[in-house]
Design a protein around this motif. Sequence first.
Motif, PDB file in Angstrom:
ATOM      1  N   ASP A 110       0.835  -1.206   0.000  1.00 31.47           N
ATOM      2  CA  ASP A 110       0.000   0.000   0.000  1.00 31.47           C
ATOM      3  C   ASP A 110       0.869   1.256   0.000  1.00 31.47           C
ATOM      4  OD1 ASP A 110      -2.297  -1.506  -0.018  1.00 31.47           O
ATOM      5  OD2 ASP A 110      -2.644  -1.376   2.144  1.00 31.47           O
ATOM      6  N   THR A 113       1.911   2.073  -3.437  1.00 31.66           N
ATOM      7  CA  THR A 113       0.824   2.740  -4.151  1.00 31.66           C
ATOM      8  C   THR A 113       0.750   4.211  -3.769  1.00 31.66           C
ATOM      9  OG1 THR A 113      -0.464   0.676  -4.268  1.00 31.66           O
ATOM     10  CG2 THR A 113      -1.672   2.745  -4.553  1.00 31.66           C
ATOM     11  N   PRO A 119      -0.525   0.366 -10.493  1.00 31.30           N
ATOM     12  CA  PRO A 119      -0.958  -0.965 -10.053  1.00 31.30           C
ATOM     13  C   PRO A 119      -0.125  -2.083 -10.666  1.00 31.30           C
ATOM     14  CG  PRO A 119      -2.866   0.393 -10.537  1.00 31.30           C
ATOM     15  CD  PRO A 119      -1.662   1.179 -10.984  1.00 31.30           C
ATOM     16  N   ASN A 123       2.107  -4.786  -8.573  1.00 40.06           N
ATOM     17  CA  ASN A 123       1.913  -6.223  -8.786  1.00 40.06           C
ATOM     18  C   ASN A 123       3.230  -6.920  -9.070  1.00 40.06           C
ATOM     19  OD1 ASN A 123      -0.861  -6.200  -8.370  1.00 40.06           O
ATOM     20  ND2 ASN A 123      -1.342  -5.932 -10.536  1.00 40.06           N
ATOM     21  N   ARG A 153      -3.648  -5.962  -7.677  1.00 44.40           N
ATOM     22  CA  ARG A 153      -4.207  -4.673  -8.049  1.00 44.40           C
ATOM     23  C   ARG A 153      -4.744  -4.746  -9.478  1.00 44.40           C
ATOM     24  NH1 ARG A 153      -1.694  -4.193  -3.157  1.00 44.40           N
ATOM     25  NH2 ARG A 153      -1.579  -2.073  -2.367  1.00 44.40           N
ATOM     26  N   GLU A 155      -5.099  -3.752 -13.034  1.00 46.91           N
ATOM     27  CA  GLU A 155      -4.250  -3.010 -13.959  1.00 46.91           C
ATOM     28  C   GLU A 155      -5.074  -2.476 -15.128  1.00 46.91           C
ATOM     29  OE1 GLU A 155      -0.884  -5.281 -15.195  1.00 46.91           O
ATOM     30  OE2 GLU A 155      -0.557  -6.169 -13.213  1.00 46.91           O
TER      31      GLU A 155
END
Length: 332
Positions: A110, A113, A119, A123, A153, A155
């Motif tokens: 997280d 991110t 994303p 990944n 996540r 994409e």
Amino acid sequence: MATIQTLSGVRGKTYRVQFMRDGRRVSKCFKRKKDAEKFLAQITLDDSLASSLTNYTLNTLTFQNAVTQYLEQYDGRDPSINQRLGYFINVFEDKPVGKITRSVLKAELDKLTDQGLSPATVNRYKASISSLFTFISNEFDIRHNPAREIQQRKESKGSTRFLSDDEQKRLLIACRSSEWNKLYLLVLMALTTGARRTELLTLTWHDIDLNNRLATLHNTKNGDKRLLPLTMSVVDELRRFKSTGYVFPHNSNLGDYFRNFDCHWSDAKSRAGINNCRFHDLRHTAASTLARNGATLLEIAEVLGHRSLEMTKRYSHLCVGHKSTLIDRVFG
């Protein structure tokens, strides 16, 4: 079997959860009974969590040592694996691998991110650490991979860039006059075979059969060996450079291939007046050329080396002409 014991002391009541695993007794105390019951439910349902609390390897093998052992035997094709695992080394350092749980790892992903990583990139970070824990599980015969429990996540599909016929001509002309004398050959092979960048760059002359106009790919993305049919123009260009070792060797180290030719690639695109184009888009262009000239999705997948048609469906709208011909032939 796990149990909850109520203990009374000078500071009031505490609640101790005890359980046995692999011959070891583990206990953990909580101030609230509700928290003890929640922990009891977790270790009952999550076998991996219970193992991480009792298994000797999971409690003694540090993350940094695990990464070192993993990279010593790693022979994959991801050049970014060192950088990504290096990021996690800075985070976890000497933390025992068993202490890296789903919630701990999810919090770190997280953070990536929050730092603005896409994303798809997050990944890839998750995939790298998942591969590490798969190695640990196989090497020490344990079950612990917190990355597998974290959802991917979503994409974005992104855009699929195709070069027009005119753009291809301009690009090849620019490549022909490049300071790197093999850029034209590399781009021509990419446009006519649909092979990936690294698949082409790692070709050796031992993989090239000029008489039968074939190139053999041993180190593909999905691990399968693949044959690339070569056009006569590619064969003629290859004959100009026929030698030993890599087809595209490094300028100063003939024992290695030329990984970083991007300055020559960028210069050729600039002189050709082509914007917003990655080298990988040459692969898309090869597929689009096949589709526009009547190739089926199955045939395109065979050329590109796709294991399933899911990846090939992005070219389906280009096969309309071939579909119309097929419908007319069968039903017309």
